[in-house]
Design a protein around this motif. Sequence first.
Motif, PDB file in Angstrom:
ATOM      1  N   TYR A 172       0.830  -1.202   0.000  1.00  0.00           N
ATOM      2  CA  TYR A 172       0.000   0.000   0.000  1.00  0.00           C
ATOM      3  C   TYR A 172       0.871   1.262   0.000  1.00  0.00           C
ATOM      4  CZ  TYR A 172      -2.975   3.655   2.053  1.00  0.00           C
ATOM      5  OH  TYR A 172      -3.623   4.831   2.310  1.00  0.00           O
ATOM      6  N   LEU A 230      -6.137   5.091  -2.793  1.00  0.00           N
ATOM      7  CA  LEU A 230      -5.977   4.030  -3.812  1.00  0.00           C
ATOM      8  C   LEU A 230      -6.637   4.376  -5.112  1.00  0.00           C
ATOM      9  CD1 LEU A 230      -6.420   0.941  -1.545  1.00  0.00           C
ATOM     10  CD2 LEU A 230      -4.353   1.690  -2.640  1.00  0.00           C
ATOM     11  N   LYS A 258      -3.039  -1.534  -6.943  1.00  0.00           N
ATOM     12  CA  LYS A 258      -4.066  -0.817  -6.190  1.00  0.00           C
ATOM     13  C   LYS A 258      -5.367  -1.624  -6.141  1.00  0.00           C
ATOM     14  CE  LYS A 258      -2.705   3.990  -6.909  1.00  0.00           C
ATOM     15  NZ  LYS A 258      -3.096   5.281  -7.510  1.00  0.00           N
ATOM     16  N   THR A 300       1.176   4.116  -2.975  1.00  0.00           N
ATOM     17  CA  THR A 300       0.496   5.395  -2.709  1.00  0.00           C
ATOM     18  C   THR A 300       1.453   6.512  -2.318  1.00  0.00           C
ATOM     19  OG1 THR A 300       0.078   4.836  -0.391  1.00  0.00           O
ATOM     20  CG2 THR A 300      -1.655   4.272  -1.993  1.00  0.00           C
TER      21      THR A 300
END
Length: 141
Positions: A44, A141, A113, A48
């Motif tokens: 993640y 996301l 994502k 991001t």
Amino acid sequence: MNGSISITFGAPEHGWLPVRFCYKDFSLDFEASDALNDPIEELYHAITKLQDNEIRRATWWLEPAAYLFDVEKTESEIHLTIAKTENIHNVDTAQIVLHTITGNEPQIIEPLKLAVQQFCSQAYDEIHWPYKPANYRAENL
């Protein structure tokens, strides 16, 4: 396939997360442990928070081996390098690059994502996955 990667996460069971990764004729099927880290959270953050000329890593621990997914962003491309080490605890153990994929954001970042979003849309009993996927901000996301 259109040059995009494909990654799916199964339902974790007793701290083991099934992962299937495919890109053209390259594929990995493995189960990652939750004992050392939260690989979903690392992935993640890699997708991001990645900045230009930066490398972020998601470590998929196999006890004691590990797959290492390094995501790098240059001005115009995204690089995903997948390596393996036979013992993550031994600094003298070589990391062997298995595959490097170069593409754009829709080919590399977007499938990652989507996989994280799908994983985070489910609820998991703490005995199976102690981390809280809801903590990852979906708006990023």
